[in-house]
Design a protein around this motif. Structure first.
Motif, PDB file in Angstrom:
ATOM      1  N   TRP A 247       9.732 -19.957  -8.123  1.00 12.73           N
ATOM      2  CA  TRP A 247      10.356 -19.143  -9.178  1.00 12.73           C
ATOM      3  C   TRP A 247      10.741 -17.777  -8.637  1.00 12.73           C
ATOM      4  O   TRP A 247      11.866 -17.312  -8.839  1.00 12.73           O
ATOM      5  CB  TRP A 247       9.388 -18.961 -10.354  1.00 12.73           C
ATOM      6  N   PHE A 248       9.809 -17.119  -7.950  1.00 14.74           N
ATOM      7  CA  PHE A 248      10.044 -15.746  -7.499  1.00 14.74           C
ATOM      8  C   PHE A 248      11.228 -15.676  -6.547  1.00 14.74           C
ATOM      9  O   PHE A 248      12.058 -14.761  -6.635  1.00 14.74           O
ATOM     10  CB  PHE A 248       8.778 -15.207  -6.831  1.00 14.74           C
TER      11      PHE A 248
ATOM     12  N   ILE B 173       3.731 -14.777  -2.993  1.00 16.91           N
ATOM     13  CA  ILE B 173       5.072 -14.180  -3.052  1.00 16.91           C
ATOM     14  C   ILE B 173       5.225 -13.005  -2.079  1.00 16.91           C
ATOM     15  O   ILE B 173       6.341 -12.532  -1.854  1.00 16.91           O
ATOM     16  CB  ILE B 173       5.433 -13.722  -4.481  1.00 16.91           C
ATOM     17  N   LEU B 174       4.114 -12.554  -1.501  1.00 18.74           N
ATOM     18  CA  LEU B 174       4.159 -11.405  -0.605  1.00 18.74           C
ATOM     19  C   LEU B 174       5.139 -11.566   0.562  1.00 18.74           C
ATOM     20  O   LEU B 174       5.864 -10.611   0.885  1.00 18.74           O
ATOM     21  CB  LEU B 174       2.750 -11.100  -0.085  1.00 18.74           C
ATOM     22  N   PRO B 175       5.210 -12.732   1.240  1.00 22.83           N
ATOM     23  CA  PRO B 175       6.154 -12.842   2.364  1.00 22.83           C
ATOM     24  C   PRO B 175       7.595 -12.533   1.997  1.00 22.83           C
ATOM     25  O   PRO B 175       8.357 -12.021   2.821  1.00 22.83           O
ATOM     26  CB  PRO B 175       5.989 -14.304   2.809  1.00 22.83           C
ATOM     27  N   ASP B 176       8.000 -12.813   0.759  1.00 22.65           N
ATOM     28  CA  ASP B 176       9.371 -12.541   0.336  1.00 22.65           C
ATOM     29  C   ASP B 176       9.583 -11.066   0.023  1.00 22.65           C
ATOM     30  O   ASP B 176      10.723 -10.606  -0.092  1.00 22.65           O
ATOM     31  CB  ASP B 176       9.716 -13.383  -0.897  1.00 22.65           C
TER      32      ASP B 176
ATOM     33  N   GLU C 140      10.000  -8.082   3.549  1.00 22.51           N
ATOM     34  CA  GLU C 140      11.277  -7.731   4.174  1.00 22.51           C
ATOM     35  C   GLU C 140      11.806  -6.409   3.643  1.00 22.51           C
ATOM     36  O   GLU C 140      12.525  -5.689   4.341  1.00 22.51           O
ATOM     37  CB  GLU C 140      12.288  -8.852   3.927  1.00 22.51           C
ATOM     38  N   PHE C 141      11.415  -6.071   2.411  1.00 17.68           N
ATOM     39  CA  PHE C 141      11.991  -4.900   1.760  1.00 17.68           C
ATOM     40  C   PHE C 141      10.972  -3.783   1.528  1.00 17.68           C
ATOM     41  O   PHE C 141      11.361  -2.630   1.308  1.00 17.68           O
ATOM     42  CB  PHE C 141      12.598  -5.312   0.413  1.00 17.68           C
ATOM     43  N   TYR C 142       9.685  -4.127   1.563  1.00 15.27           N
ATOM     44  CA  TYR C 142       8.662  -3.129   1.260  1.00 15.27           C
ATOM     45  C   TYR C 142       7.486  -3.257   2.235  1.00 15.27           C
ATOM     46  O   TYR C 142       7.199  -4.338   2.740  1.00 15.27           O
ATOM     47  CB  TYR C 142       8.102  -3.327  -0.165  1.00 15.27           C
ATOM     48  N   ARG C 143       6.832  -2.129   2.427  1.00 17.63           N
ATOM     49  CA  ARG C 143       5.539  -2.173   3.095  1.00 17.63           C
ATOM     50  C   ARG C 143       4.461  -1.996   2.030  1.00 17.63           C
ATOM     51  O   ARG C 143       4.667  -1.288   1.027  1.00 17.63           O
ATOM     52  CB  ARG C 143       5.416  -1.090   4.160  1.00 17.63           C
TER      53      ARG C 143
END
Length: 518
Positions: A389-390, A247-250, A253-256
């Motif tokens: 799901w995520f 799920i990290l790639p999603d 975009e918003f977090y480092r």
């Protein structure tokens, strides 16, 4: 290896003979067409792997031909070739989902590169990844055999997950079998490590003690409360490290990612024990002694985690932390939607703790429902279902909204799960716990060589329901089955995801600190 078929559609095809001969010399089969309608007919009858399509042809245009091909064969790669460099034509072609765009005159090497990029990329990548893993295989094997600390095992597990995910789309099934075998070997050795070291972690000032469930918040979260930013802890029940990586790639975009750590779940790696320990800041035995009204034993009816918020508040009080806390357990979409739509309830407190139960429900549903078994047939499919799901969850909506506020986000879990395959016989009375990866009881009959047995539960700070209670834990991909109807239950639970025992997947749990992208 399958012969690659190329269709080249151009009204001046005779002038392209040198390019066609060049491709044939490289082993490609090349079909030709001089107009759009013939190109469409050849696509339907010959099923080429890639189409080179000229923009200007008699009859229907290249763009019209492209639209017709894509309407029936959306995944077929089409490379547009034209004399024009007009921006509107390029934009129209790109909007029609072309795979590449070349300007005449084209060089043979340009054509070859386009083919490799659009048709052979997967096989070339697979070849490279396979070669790299083969080079790494021996080094990883040595790391497994020489691991002597929790940090060593964390490194091994990270490397195994990396290669497992790199190889999951490989067209070479043999390499997937190799990585699966190496992970099984690692789990067998990890079980020996736990058997030798786990009890020592509960003695005074042990060496090389990892962060355990009951130390997680005090070591990784509460120190952040001394800083100005608010902290949001999102605990996704039963989330494995590989599912986090899925799920990290999603999230990027918003977090480092500020830090990506692995801590050690206590035994049993089950919600009742691990999550109560996290929120209570105490081992289960200590919770039972200090707050007997907040501890529910295995044999008791009902939910085993109804007092998480109370345990969290008591931990904060014991540590002298006065921060106001907001707690919410998200069990269904309605609660998740409410949270994402009412962000103020989340960010108006120094500490917010949210528990999401979907992944745990998914693992249980996979055991009980045939359709979920089909959707999550192996570890790669289990990751894919978690990712799906995520991407469509209210949790992602919430994270997007939180990224616009000055908050720190911690994503973690209480334990993971392992895909079990090997049934191990155990006999117990009717008061024996029902979990497939651990048993607690006073009359257990088992082969001690097949389990991790704990005859003195208080030595690892676990409560016991009887003076003579013993705990046993399954290791690697084993699961417990009773002799009665043994074959039925062995087949029913084989290849399901379970937790409660000893494996890298269950015990090495992600704890991720995220900062919003500025």
């Amino acid at each position: 290896m399958k012969e690659i078929t190329i269709l080249w559609a151009d009204d001046e095809i005779d002038l392209l003979k040198p390019n066609i001969l060049f491709l044939e010399s490289k082993g490609y089969r090349v079909l030709t067409a001089t107009n759009g309608q013939d190109a469409i007919d050849i696509v339907r009858s010959q099923s080429p792997d890639l189409v080179f399509l000229d923009e200007y042809m008699p009859g229907i245009s290249g763009l019209q031909t492209l639209e017709e091909i894509k309407s029936s064969y959306p995944s077929l790669p089409v490379v547009m070739i034209t004399k024009s460099e007009e921006e509107n034509i390029m934009e129209e072609a790109i909007g029609s989902k072309i795979s590449d765009y070349l300007i005449k005159p084209v060089h043979p090497k340009q054509i070859l590169l386009s083919i490799k990029k659009n048709v052979e990329t997967k096989s070339l990548v697979t070849k490279k990844i396979t070669s790299s893993y083969q080079s790494e295989f021996g080094k990883l094997g040595m790391a497994i055999n020489s691991a002597v600390s929790f940090d060593d095992w964390a490194d091994v597990y990270r490397r195994l997950v990396y290669w497992e995910m790199e190889l999951e789309d490989s067209s070479d099934p043999g390499m997937n079998e190799v990585i699966a075998h190496q992970k099984h070997e690692a789990n067998s050795e990890f079980a020996k490590f736990i058997k030798s070291n786990y009890a020592a972690w509960f003695k005074d000032n042990p060496d090389n003690k990892p962060t355990l469930s009951h130390n997680l918040l005090s070591s990784s979260v509460f120190p952040r409360l001394n800083q100005s930013n608010k902290v949001i802890v999102i605990l996704i029940d039963n989330l494995r490290y590989d599912q986090w990586k899925a799920i990290l790639p999603d999230i990027r975009e918003f977090y480092r990612v500020e830090s990506e750590d692995l801590y050690c779940s206590i035994l049993p790696t089950a919600t009742q024990f691990a999550r109560n320990a996290i929120f209570g800041g105490l081992m289960p035995w200590d919770i039972e002694k200090l707050y007997p009204q907040l501890w529910i034993n295995d044999c008791d009816e009902g939910s085993k985690n109804p007092h998480e918020e109370e345990l969290l508040i008591k931990q904060l009080t014991r540590l002298g932390i006065s921060s106001q806390v907001y707690y919410e357990k998200v069990l269904h979409m309605k609660t998740g939607k409410k949270l994402s739509e009412n962000i103020s309830s989340v960010i108006n407190n120094p500490l917010t703790v949210l528990v999401y139960n979907f992944v745990d429900m998914l693992s249980h549903a996979r055991t009980e429902m045939e359709v979920i078994k089909e959707l999550a047939s192996d570890d790669a499919a289990y990751r894919s279902l978690t990712r799906s799901w995520f991407r469509h969850s209210y949790l992602l909506d919430l994270l997007k909204e939180l990224s616009t506020h000055p908050v720190r986000v911690v994503i973690t879990s209480d334990h993971g799960s392992v895909r079990v395959n090997n049934p191990v016989k155990v006999i117990g009375d009717r008061n024996t716990t029902t979990n497939l990866r651990y048993k607690q009881g006073k009359n257990l009959n088992y082969n001690p060589k097949q389990v991790f047995e704990v005859r003195n539960p208080s030595g690892i700070h676990l409560p016991k329901t009887n003076v003579s209670s013993t705990y046993i834990f399954a290791t690697a991909d084993d699961f417990f089955a009773y002799p009665n109807n043994y074959n039925y239950y062995a087949n029913y639970y084989r290849n399901t995801f379970q937790h409660g025992g000893i494996s890298l997947e269950e015990m090495l749990v992600p704890c991720i600190h995220l900062d919003p992208v500025k």
